[in-house]
Every structure is written in C-alpha cells, then in structure tokens.
Design an enzyme around this catalytic site. Structure first.
Site, PDB file in Angstrom:
ATOM      1  CG  ASP A  13      16.173  27.249 104.980  1.00  0.00           C
ATOM      2  OD1 ASP A  13      16.185  26.430 104.039  1.00  0.00           O
ATOM      3  OD2 ASP A  13      15.760  28.423 104.857  1.00  0.00           O
ATOM      4  CE  LYS A  16      13.498  20.633 105.490  1.00  0.00           C
ATOM      5  NZ  LYS A  16      13.750  21.994 105.985  1.00  0.00           N
ATOM      6  N   GLY A  40      15.989  23.871  99.505  1.00  0.00           N
ATOM      7  CA  GLY A  40      17.436  23.903  99.301  1.00  0.00           C
ATOM      8  C   GLY A  40      18.054  23.164 100.469  1.00  0.00           C
ATOM      9  CG  HIS A  41      17.047  19.842 101.494  1.00  0.00           C
ATOM     10  ND1 HIS A  41      16.233  18.759 101.366  1.00  0.00           N
ATOM     11  CD2 HIS A  41      16.234  20.862 101.847  1.00  0.00           C
ATOM     12  CE1 HIS A  41      14.984  19.112 101.624  1.00  0.00           C
ATOM     13  NE2 HIS A  41      14.963  20.387 101.914  1.00  0.00           N
ATOM     14  CD  GLN A 223       9.121  23.260 100.849  1.00  0.00           C
ATOM     15  OE1 GLN A 223       8.408  22.294 100.620  1.00  0.00           O
ATOM     16  NE2 GLN A 223      10.172  23.528 100.116  1.00  0.00           N
TER      17      GLN A 223
HETATM   18  P1  GDP Z   1      17.439  22.251 105.073  1.00  0.00           P
HETATM   19  O1  GDP Z   1      16.709  23.025 104.049  1.00  0.00           O
HETATM   20  O2  GDP Z   1      16.602  21.938 106.274  1.00  0.00           O
HETATM   21  O3  GDP Z   1      18.101  21.012 104.535  1.00  0.00           O
HETATM   22  O4  GDP Z   1      18.600  23.205 105.585  1.00  0.00           O
HETATM   23  P2  GDP Z   1      19.577  24.118 104.679  1.00  0.00           P
HETATM   24  O5  GDP Z   1      20.573  23.218 104.058  1.00  0.00           O
HETATM   25  O6  GDP Z   1      18.802  25.025 103.809  1.00  0.00           O
HETATM   26  O7  GDP Z   1      20.221  25.055 105.770  1.00  0.00           O
HETATM   27  C1  GDP Z   1      20.943  24.540 106.839  1.00  0.00           C
HETATM   28  C2  GDP Z   1      22.377  25.113 106.779  1.00  0.00           C
HETATM   29  O8  GDP Z   1      23.020  24.861 107.998  1.00  0.00           O
HETATM   30  C3  GDP Z   1      23.232  24.449 105.718  1.00  0.00           C
HETATM   31  O9  GDP Z   1      24.113  25.410 105.205  1.00  0.00           O
HETATM   32  C4  GDP Z   1      23.999  23.380 106.494  1.00  0.00           C
HETATM   33  O10 GDP Z   1      25.266  23.080 105.927  1.00  0.00           O
HETATM   34  C5  GDP Z   1      24.175  24.054 107.809  1.00  0.00           C
HETATM   35  N1  GDP Z   1      24.194  23.170 108.994  1.00  0.00           N
HETATM   36  C6  GDP Z   1      23.504  22.022 109.204  1.00  0.00           C
HETATM   37  N2  GDP Z   1      23.729  21.564 110.452  1.00  0.00           N
HETATM   38  C7  GDP Z   1      24.576  22.451 111.036  1.00  0.00           C
HETATM   39  C8  GDP Z   1      25.164  22.551 112.348  1.00  0.00           C
HETATM   40  O11 GDP Z   1      24.938  21.748 113.229  1.00  0.00           O
HETATM   41  N3  GDP Z   1      25.968  23.647 112.562  1.00  0.00           N
HETATM   42  C9  GDP Z   1      26.241  24.585 111.609  1.00  0.00           C
HETATM   43  N4  GDP Z   1      27.028  25.600 111.926  1.00  0.00           N
HETATM   44  N5  GDP Z   1      25.703  24.506 110.380  1.00  0.00           N
HETATM   45  C10 GDP Z   1      24.881  23.469 110.112  1.00  0.00           C
HETATM   46  P1  IMO Z   2      13.720  23.941 102.772  1.00  0.00           P
HETATM   47  O1  IMO Z   2      13.273  22.581 102.308  1.00  0.00           O
HETATM   48  C1  IMO Z   2      12.663  27.997 103.974  1.00  0.00           C
HETATM   49  C2  IMO Z   2       9.125  29.745 102.077  1.00  0.00           C
HETATM   50  C3  IMO Z   2       9.350  30.926 101.147  1.00  0.00           C
HETATM   51  C4  IMO Z   2       8.041  31.677 101.345  1.00  0.00           C
HETATM   52  C5  IMO Z   2       7.027  30.547 101.492  1.00  0.00           C
HETATM   53  C6  IMO Z   2       6.269  30.233 100.208  1.00  0.00           C
HETATM   54  O2  IMO Z   2      15.047  24.344 102.258  1.00  0.00           O
HETATM   55  O3  IMO Z   2      13.580  24.048 104.262  1.00  0.00           O
HETATM   56  P2  IMO Z   2       6.960  28.992  97.965  1.00  0.00           P
HETATM   57  O4  IMO Z   2       8.011  29.301  96.965  1.00  0.00           O
HETATM   58  O5  IMO Z   2       7.089  27.641  98.609  1.00  0.00           O
HETATM   59  O6  IMO Z   2       5.563  29.226  97.447  1.00  0.00           O
HETATM   60  O7  IMO Z   2       7.167  30.092  99.129  1.00  0.00           O
HETATM   61  O8  IMO Z   2       7.752  29.410 101.905  1.00  0.00           O
HETATM   62  N1  IMO Z   2       9.905  28.541 101.751  1.00  0.00           N
HETATM   63  C7  IMO Z   2      10.971  28.126 102.444  1.00  0.00           C
HETATM   64  N2  IMO Z   2      11.612  28.689 103.485  1.00  0.00           N
HETATM   65  N3  IMO Z   2      13.066  26.798 103.509  1.00  0.00           N
HETATM   66  C8  IMO Z   2      12.411  26.208 102.484  1.00  0.00           C
HETATM   67  O9  IMO Z   2      12.694  24.952 102.063  1.00  0.00           O
HETATM   68  C9  IMO Z   2      11.339  26.893 101.876  1.00  0.00           C
HETATM   69  N4  IMO Z   2      10.510  26.619 100.832  1.00  0.00           N
HETATM   70  C10 IMO Z   2       9.639  27.630 100.781  1.00  0.00           C
HETATM   71  O10 IMO Z   2      10.471  31.676 101.544  1.00  0.00           O
HETATM   72  O11 IMO Z   2       8.077  32.377 102.570  1.00  0.00           O
HETATM   73 MG    MG Z   3      16.861  24.820 102.974  1.00  0.00          MG
END
Ligand code: GDP
Ligand code: IMO
Ligand code: MG
Length: 431
Positions: A13, A16, A40-41, A223
């Site tokens: 998270d 990416k 979840g991106h 991840q």
């Molecule tokens: P990912 O799984 O690595 O793609 O990240 P996620 O999308 O799960 O979580 C990142 C969260 O941070 C999302 O809700 C983005 O919209 C938000 N985000 C990304 N870059 C920034 C930033 O520079 N500042 C803030 N405040 N939010 C950001």
């Molecule tokens: P993105 O791509 C954050 C974590 C789960 C759990 C562990 C194993 O959005 O960064 P799984 O369901 O993969 O067997 O769970 O990995 N986990 C993540 N945490 N971001 C993710 O994906 C994750 N995908 C799995 O919370 O601790």
């Molecule tokens: Mg994510």
C-alpha cells in the site's frame, strides 16, 4: 525508460498504483507479475477514484496494452467484475491481455484460506482471505488450474477433480456447500473462460515483441518486499515473491531485459495484518498518520497499522531489489508532526546495535527502533509541484532519507491526485 520494475519497498500500500499510472504514460506495455486480488491499487484521476485488484494500473490510458502475467493468480469472477466496472465507467479495456499460463483461484482456495486462518486462531496471518496462499500451494503441487484450462471442458473437469481429491479431508466442513459441486464449478469456470477468451494471450511474447522493437515495458509489482515469501517477515508474508527479481519469472523475461527498478515507499510505514513491525506507533502520532493518511485497506477495509519510516527496512529493500530509484509517497501526511522521526538502526533485546535488517525472526520480533529526529513542517504541501515549492524541512527530510537509503528519490507524492507529485533531479518526463 525501456523497461522498469515497480515494487513496494515496505509492507504494501505504498502507492504503487499511482506510480505505475504515472509511468505508464511513457510505457508501451504494463504487466503485473505476481500476487492476485489481495492487491488493491488506488488511482485518483481528475478527482475520480479507481481501485484495481487485478488489472494493471496503466489501463486508464486508452488502448494501452495491459497484461496480467503468468505469475499472477487470477480469480476470474473478480477479473470479469473489474472489467465490467471499468466498461461501465467508459474505460476502454480492449488492451487487456491475460496470460494463458496464469493460475486460477478456485472456490475451494477461498474456503481453505478462511479455514486455515480460523485454525491458526491467535497465530493467524491476517490474510486477505482471497485464496491466494492455497492457489499458489496448488501451483507448486502441480495441482493448479490454469487460464488455458478454462477453454477445454474435458481437461477442466478432470483437473478440478484431481485438485479437489486430496483436499477432501480439509474441505469436509464445506461438504454440502453448492459452490463445491464438481459440475457446478466446471460450468462456472467454462463460462468465465468463454467471457475472457478475447483477452487470453501469450503475455511473455507480448513483452518480448515490445522489448525487441525498442518499446518500453513497465512491470507492476503488488504487495511488497517485506511481504515476500522468501525474504519478508515469514510466516507473516504473502505466498508470492513481490521482489523485483520475480518480475522475470512472473512475466517471462530475462534479468538482462530489466533496465531500472523503482521502489515505492511511504514517508512513514504501514502494515495490514499480523507480524512484526518495529516502528509501529500506538500513540497520537499513529492516529495522525492513520487519519490524515486515510490508512484503511483498499481490499479489505481493515485499519492499517501505522508507524515512523524505517530506513533499516528501506536499505534492505534497496539491496534486495537492486533499486535504482525511490518514489516517496504521502509526504503531505507528515505535515503537522514535529519532530519527524526516522528509525536508522535497531537495538536487539540483548542490547546489540543492529544496523542491518535482521534475518532471524526472533531477533526482529525483539528489536526496538532507534530514531533520528528531524524538524517537521506545518504547511499543506498538496499544491507543491517542484522541489523548490517544498518547505525546507520537507526537502531536508527527503535528502536525509535519500542518503540513508543510498538510492536517489526520483518522485515524491504530495497528495492522492495524479497531478500531486514532485519530480526530483532529472527524472521528470519533461526534463
Ligand atoms: P498500492 O497498493 O501500493 O497501490 O497503494 P494503495 O492504493 O493501496 O494505497 C495508497 C493510498 O494512498 C491510496 O489511497 C492512494 O490514493 C493514496 N496516495 C498515493 N500517493 C499519495 C500521496 O502522495 N499522498 C496522499 N495523501 N495519498 C496518496
Ligand atoms: P498491495 O498490492 C498490504 C498482506 C495481508 C496479510 C498477508 C498475507 O495493495 O500493496 P494474503 O491474502 O496475501 O495471503 O495475505 O499479506 N497483504 C497486503 N498488505 N497490501 C497488499 O497489497 C497486500 N496483499 C497482501 O494483509 O498480512
Ligand atoms: Mg494496496
């Protein structure tokens, strides 16, 4: 920028999706190489939010070839839902390609994931319960069902039977569940195969063709490094390899095809699920990070655990992935915190100084962080678009992290929006 791998440098998270979306503009092909819909991106474009679980984050560029590589595990129902959701919002998904060799998540994988966690009780991993672990287990056991199998009714039925047979005992609690009926599963997955057929392709060849004609490929990681099955905080990890090296296996290219590796890290740290987290905070600073950073999981909605940035972990990620650049996201979230702390080393439970990420689980569990303090800043930086716009304390923070990690910071996030970024050095596409 001919071929670049994007990986998470922490526990996931990191943002990416946003970085991939930005770099996708100047790439010809975007390909996911591991994980599944545990990812979840989130991307925010013109104030509109998009959440991707399987489809590569480059899909918002019309006609862009976006591939789901052989290393991904696919829940076809989720994938179809995602395709339909995008179509409803007017997004062109004609460029989507799905590897015929990717493995499928089956209904019994989801049940086994849930049952496995329940069995672990207090020792649970906190998985996303999407069936990821059991699907990769079947892949390694050579009992997996692949995307191409959905196109052949006879083979599909046989393979599902063979895969379910050794699980009878484990699946006993679900014996009467209609979702486990062999005929019903076969029909369901044949239906998925029919609907996905126009997208099914040899995605490795798509990468080769692009690379061989001087086009650029972006490898989208899900991840993150510390969730890596081999190198992360085992057993509190995912069941794939999110490190950069896995891009080769999961997309079907060679190591010499990769030019750059970018690691994405937040300006602080978060983690979802169980497992060690040395800089975790339980005070008002943790609450600030969670509330201001909106730290709730994209996939499961769970509250993310929050803490200060940990450069011990970041240095580990830099080395392990061979990072050529860092993208630091969510710098805006630190506004209002003074001082800002960064963990630069750990102290073991025996009092030893640990400047490297410990390989031994027990040592990591007992380690406490040692911080350096830097001055904070109070300004809202959401409108900053160049380094010069940033407050001095924010610039000093970035310089400090860059020095500590030993990797140049090319990109800084100052808000969730696509435009809320600051390019550093000569990394900007217009530089
Ligand atoms: P990912 O799984 O690595 O793609 O990240 P996620 O999308 O799960 O979580 C990142 C969260 O941070 C999302 O809700 C983005 O919209 C938000 N985000 C990304 N870059 C920034 C930033 O520079 N500042 C803030 N405040 N939010 C950001
Ligand atoms: P993105 O791509 C954050 C974590 C789960 C759990 C562990 C194993 O959005 O960064 P799984 O369901 O993969 O067997 O769970 O990995 N986990 C993540 N945490 N971001 C993710 O994906 C994750 N995908 C799995 O919370 O601790
Ligand atoms: Mg994510």
């Amino acid at each position: 920028m001919s071929s670049t791998v994007i990986v998470g440098a922490q526990w996931g998270d990191e943002g990416k999706g946003k970085v991939v979306d930005l770099l996708a503009e100047r790439s010809d092909v975007v390909i996911r190489f591991q994980g599944g819909n545990n990812a979840g991106h989130t991307i925010v474009r013109d104030g509109e939010e998009f959440k991707f679980h399987l489809i590569p984050s480059g899909i918002l560029y019309e006609g862009k070839t976006c591939a789901i590589g052989n290393g991904v595990v696919i829940d076809p129902g989720v994938l179809i839902g995602e395709i339909e959701g995008l179509r409803r919002r007017g997004i062109d998904v004609s460029g989507l390609r799905v590897s015929a060799n990717a493995h499928l998540i089956m209904p019994y994988h989801i049940m086994l994931d849930t049952a496995g966690e329940a069995k672990l009780g207090k020792l649970e991993i906190g998985t996303t319960k999407r069936g990821i672990g059991p699907a990769y287990t079947d892949k390694a056991a050579r009992l997996g069902i692949r995307v191409q199998d959905m196109l052949d009714p006879k083979i599909l039925r046989k393979k599902i039977f063979a895969a379910m047979e050794p699980k009878r005992q484990l699946l006993r609690p679900f014996e009467r569940d209609p979702r486990l009926d062999l005929h019903a599963i076969t029909e369901e997955y044949l239906g998925y195969g029919h609907r996905l057929e126009p997208h099914i392709a040899d995605t490795a060849r798509i990468c080769w063709d692009a690379l061989d004609t001087g086009k650029s490929v972006l490898f989208e990681g899900a991840q993150a490094t510390l969730l890596d099955l081999d190198h992360g905080t085992y057993p509190f990890v995912t069941s794939s390899n999110p490190v950069a090296g896995a891009a080769c296996v999961g997309a079907g290219v060679g190591p010499t095809d990769i030019d750059e590796v970018w690691g994405v890290a937040k300006a602080y740290t978060t983690r979802v699920g169980a497992g060690p987290f040395t800089t975790e905070l339980f005070d008002e600073v943790g609450t600030h990070l969670r509330d201001k950073g909106n730290e709730f999981g994209t996939t499961t909605g769970r509250e993310r655990r929050c803490g200060w940035l940990d450069v011990v972990g970041l240095r580990y990620a830099a080395r392990l992935n061979g990072l050529s650049a860092l993208a630091i996201t969510k710098l805006d979230v630190l506004a209002g915190l003074d001082p800002i702390r960064v963990a630069v080393r750990y102290r073991s439970s025996e009092g030893a100084v640990l400047s490297e990420f410990p390989y031994h689980q027990t040592v990591l569990h007992g380690a406490t962080p040692e911080y350096e303090e830097l001055p904070g800043f109070s300004e809202d930086i959401g409108e900053c678009r160049s380094e010069a716009d940033l407050p001095q304390a924010a610039r000093d923070y970035l310089d400090f992290v860059e020095r500590q990690a030993g990797v140049p910071i090319n990109l800084v996030g100052v808000g969730p929006g696509r435009e809320q970024i600051v390019w550093r050095g000569d990394s900007s596409p217009s530089a």
